[in-house]
Design an enzyme around this catalytic site. Structure first.
Site, PDB file in Angstrom:
ATOM      1  N   GLU A 113       0.858  -1.179   0.000  1.00 43.81           N
ATOM      2  CA  GLU A 113       0.000   0.000   0.000  1.00 43.81           C
ATOM      3  C   GLU A 113       0.892   1.226   0.000  1.00 43.81           C
ATOM      4  OE1 GLU A 113      -0.625  -2.091   2.872  1.00 43.81           O
ATOM      5  OE2 GLU A 113      -2.399  -3.136   2.148  1.00 43.81           O
ATOM      6  N   TYR A 156       6.983   2.475  -7.758  1.00 46.99           N
ATOM      7  CA  TYR A 156       6.368   1.154  -7.799  1.00 46.99           C
ATOM      8  C   TYR A 156       5.839   0.835  -9.201  1.00 46.99           C
ATOM      9  CZ  TYR A 156       6.643   1.632  -2.711  1.00 46.99           C
ATOM     10  OH  TYR A 156       7.076   1.824  -1.428  1.00 46.99           O
TER      11      TYR A 156
END
Length: 155
Positions: free
Chosen positions: A107, A119
């Protein structure tokens, strides 16, 4: 400017004071020492990025049932934007793949655009939103849930 190349090693109880110092300076809502101690006791994969003798980053990952979850990844503020977070992430992805995990999840705060883009760049995809997941100084912030499928990682 050449980017530093950290070495990686498992976290130990004797590192917790140094890790706590990094957390307090580098995270808006830092983990407490007890979180890291509990992670070590639980057998999570807890790794450090080290330059010389200095801990410059840390990551905790839980693995179970063919799935890995990165719980925290922090780089010491003076060492951010030097590629250390990317190298630490790549190190953890390899560890998950070598442990036969099929998927790795994490997350990220909606406001953390730099981490979100890192990411994405490393192969993660957005798969969902956790509403009001992270505390902020003004209330709560959503988390973007991201995943990477690892079947193709070791090919």
């Amino acid at each position: 400017m050449t980017k530093p190349s950290p070495t990686f090693r498992p976290m130990q109880e004797t590192d917790l004071e140094q890790i706590n110092a990094v957390e307090q300076l580098s995270a808006e809502h830092p983990w407490r020492t007890a979180h890291f101690s509990d992670s070590l006791t639980s057998g999570y994969t807890c790794e450090l990025a080290v330059l010389g003798n200095q801990v410059v980053g840390h990551c905790v990952m839980m693995m179970a049932a063919g799935e890995a979850s990165i719980l925290i990844l922090t780089v010491d503020k003076p060492f951010q934007r030097r590629g250390i977070g990317r190298q630490l992430l790549q190190h953890m992805v390899k560890k998950a793949a070598q442990s036969d995990c099929k998927t790795i999840l994490l997350e990220v705060r909606r406001s953390n655009i730099k981490a979100f883009n890192l990411y994405l760049d490393e192969g993660f995809s957005e798969i969902g939103i956790r509403k009001n997941y992270y505390p902020t100084s003004k209330g709560w912030e959503d988390a973007i849930v991201m995943a990477m499928e690892l079947e193709t990682f070791l090919d």
